[in-house]
Design a protein around this motif. Structure first.
Motif, mmCIF file in Angstrom:
data_model
loop_
_atom_site.group_PDB
_atom_site.id
_atom_site.type_symbol
_atom_site.label_atom_id
_atom_site.label_comp_id
_atom_site.label_asym_id
_atom_site.label_seq_id
_atom_site.Cartn_x
_atom_site.Cartn_y
_atom_site.Cartn_z
ATOM 1 N N SER A 76 0.865 -1.233 -0.048
ATOM 2 C CA SER A 76 0.099 0.124 0.082
ATOM 3 C C SER A 76 0.807 1.135 0.213
ATOM 4 O O SER A 76 0.557 2.250 -0.550
ATOM 5 C CB SER A 76 -0.946 0.126 1.195
ATOM 6 O OG SER A 76 -0.302 -0.148 2.550
ATOM 7 N N ALA A 87 -8.095 5.191 -3.396
ATOM 8 C CA ALA A 87 -9.464 5.144 -3.608
ATOM 9 C C ALA A 87 -9.706 5.635 -4.993
ATOM 10 O O ALA A 87 -9.066 6.339 -5.445
ATOM 11 C CB ALA A 87 -10.079 6.075 -2.542
ATOM 12 N N LEU A 94 -8.724 8.270 1.990
ATOM 13 C CA LEU A 94 -8.132 8.496 3.340
ATOM 14 C C LEU A 94 -7.023 9.549 3.441
ATOM 15 O O LEU A 94 -7.040 10.222 4.534
ATOM 16 C CB LEU A 94 -7.563 7.129 3.857
ATOM 17 C CG LEU A 94 -8.904 6.066 3.960
ATOM 18 C CD1 LEU A 94 -8.316 4.675 4.554
ATOM 19 C CD2 LEU A 94 -9.951 6.599 4.988
ATOM 20 N N ALA A 116 -16.305 3.556 -1.184
ATOM 21 C CA ALA A 116 -15.493 3.515 0.105
ATOM 22 C C ALA A 116 -15.597 1.927 0.613
ATOM 23 O O ALA A 116 -14.526 1.500 1.006
ATOM 24 C CB ALA A 116 -16.410 3.933 1.022
ATOM 25 N N GLU A 117 -16.620 1.160 0.189
ATOM 26 C CA GLU A 117 -16.322 -0.384 0.302
ATOM 27 C C GLU A 117 -15.214 -0.864 -0.602
ATOM 28 O O GLU A 117 -14.642 -1.675 -0.153
ATOM 29 C CB GLU A 117 -17.773 -0.955 -0.055
ATOM 30 C CG GLU A 117 -17.820 -2.230 0.290
ATOM 31 C CD GLU A 117 -19.292 -2.845 0.239
ATOM 32 O OE1 GLU A 117 -19.328 -4.196 0.120
ATOM 33 O OE2 GLU A 117 -20.348 -2.264 -0.093
ATOM 34 N N ARG A 119 -12.958 0.612 -1.509
ATOM 35 C CA ARG A 119 -11.448 1.260 -1.000
ATOM 36 C C ARG A 119 -11.020 0.452 0.250
ATOM 37 O O ARG A 119 -9.913 -0.139 0.152
ATOM 38 C CB ARG A 119 -11.570 2.488 -0.752
ATOM 39 C CG ARG A 119 -10.423 3.175 0.177
ATOM 40 C CD ARG A 119 -10.760 4.283 1.167
ATOM 41 N NE ARG A 119 -11.581 3.782 2.115
ATOM 42 C CZ ARG A 119 -12.502 4.536 2.675
ATOM 43 N NH1 ARG A 119 -12.492 5.760 2.304
ATOM 44 N NH2 ARG A 119 -13.066 3.819 3.864
ATOM 45 N N ASP A 120 -12.080 -0.029 1.020
ATOM 46 C CA ASP A 120 -11.656 -0.664 2.215
ATOM 47 C C ASP A 120 -11.383 -2.142 1.808
ATOM 48 O O ASP A 120 -10.281 -2.655 2.515
ATOM 49 C CB ASP A 120 -12.905 -0.813 3.187
ATOM 50 C CG ASP A 120 -13.254 0.792 3.874
ATOM 51 O OD1 ASP A 120 -12.564 1.558 3.624
ATOM 52 O OD2 ASP A 120 -14.421 0.812 4.311
ATOM 53 N N SER A 121 -11.731 -2.827 1.048
ATOM 54 C CA SER A 121 -11.620 -4.092 0.519
ATOM 55 C C SER A 121 -10.117 -4.196 -0.205
ATOM 56 O O SER A 121 -9.381 -5.132 0.095
ATOM 57 C CB SER A 121 -12.691 -4.743 -0.478
ATOM 58 O OG SER A 121 -13.796 -5.026 -0.054
ATOM 59 N N LEU A 123 -7.879 -1.885 0.522
ATOM 60 C CA LEU A 123 -6.874 -1.611 1.410
ATOM 61 C C LEU A 123 -6.533 -2.847 2.421
ATOM 62 O O LEU A 123 -5.308 -3.041 2.641
ATOM 63 C CB LEU A 123 -7.127 -0.516 2.554
ATOM 64 C CG LEU A 123 -6.853 0.866 1.826
ATOM 65 C CD1 LEU A 123 -7.374 2.069 2.742
ATOM 66 C CD2 LEU A 123 -5.416 1.214 1.643
ATOM 67 N N LYS A 124 -7.423 -3.594 2.367
ATOM 68 C CA LYS A 124 -7.577 -4.888 3.401
ATOM 69 C C LYS A 124 -6.170 -5.647 2.755
ATOM 70 O O LYS A 124 -5.362 -6.341 3.513
ATOM 71 C CB LYS A 124 -8.704 -5.575 3.591
ATOM 72 C CG LYS A 124 -8.729 -6.891 4.296
ATOM 73 C CD LYS A 124 -10.025 -7.371 4.593
ATOM 74 C CE LYS A 124 -9.978 -8.776 5.676
ATOM 75 N NZ LYS A 124 -11.426 -9.183 5.597
ATOM 76 N N GLU A 127 -2.875 -3.362 2.641
ATOM 77 C CA GLU A 127 -2.077 -3.163 3.868
ATOM 78 C C GLU A 127 -1.483 -4.501 4.388
ATOM 79 O O GLU A 127 -0.705 -4.393 5.403
ATOM 80 C CB GLU A 127 -3.074 -2.600 4.612
ATOM 81 C CG GLU A 127 -3.550 -0.988 4.640
ATOM 82 C CD GLU A 127 -2.521 -0.111 5.220
ATOM 83 O OE1 GLU A 127 -1.786 -0.304 5.919
ATOM 84 O OE2 GLU A 127 -2.252 0.826 4.159
#
Length: 138
Positions: A76, A87, A94, A116-117, A119-121, A123-124, A127
């Motif tokens: 990341s 994103a 973020l 946003a969902e 992005r979160d997936s 990033l998971k 990261e």
């Protein structure tokens, strides 16, 4: 889609992660091994150096090397340095947040909520991956 800059940066860092730690590697060696234009690679490695991922040594025995262990360098981080925001929309970023000009209500915007969902997936995954468990071309 990833830019060629990011793709080649990841390939070069993957190559460096397999080399002996703190031993400089010539740009020409990376260029040949990873089939990357030397001139383009120089620009990419300079960006990575300016952002604290690489260091270099000049002169005989010189070249580029990782500043940290491969296990300490998150994918990341590399992506943000070379590609910019992870994103897909500035309103869900973020680190690079910007309000969308055409959005009336961010909290209720279905596009913003979906991105946003995403992005979160993304990033998971990014990261939790480091250069230690990322190997291009194998």
């Amino acid at each position: 889609m990833l830019s060629k800059k990011t793709k080649y940066g990841l390939k070069a860092l993957s190559y460096l992660s397999k080399q002996q730690q703190n031993v400089p590697v010539l740009i020409s060696d990376i260029s040949v091994a990873e089939n990357i234009s030397r001139k383009f690679l120089e620009s990419i490695l300079l960006t990575l150096k300016k952002n604290g991922i690489l260091s270099s040594k000049k002169g005989k025995g010189g070249g580029y090397f990782l500043l940290k262990k491969p296990s300490e360098i998150k994918i990341s981080t590399i992506m943000r340095v070379l590609e910019g925001p992870i994103a897909m929309l500035p309103c869900v970023s973020l680190n690079y947040y910007e309000k969308c000009d055409d959005c009336v209500n961010e909290e209720e915007c279905s596009l913003s909520l979906l991105m946003a969902e995403v992005r979160d997936s993304t990033l998971k995954i990014l990261e939790n991956k480091t250069l230690a468990n990322f190997h291009c071309g194998e």
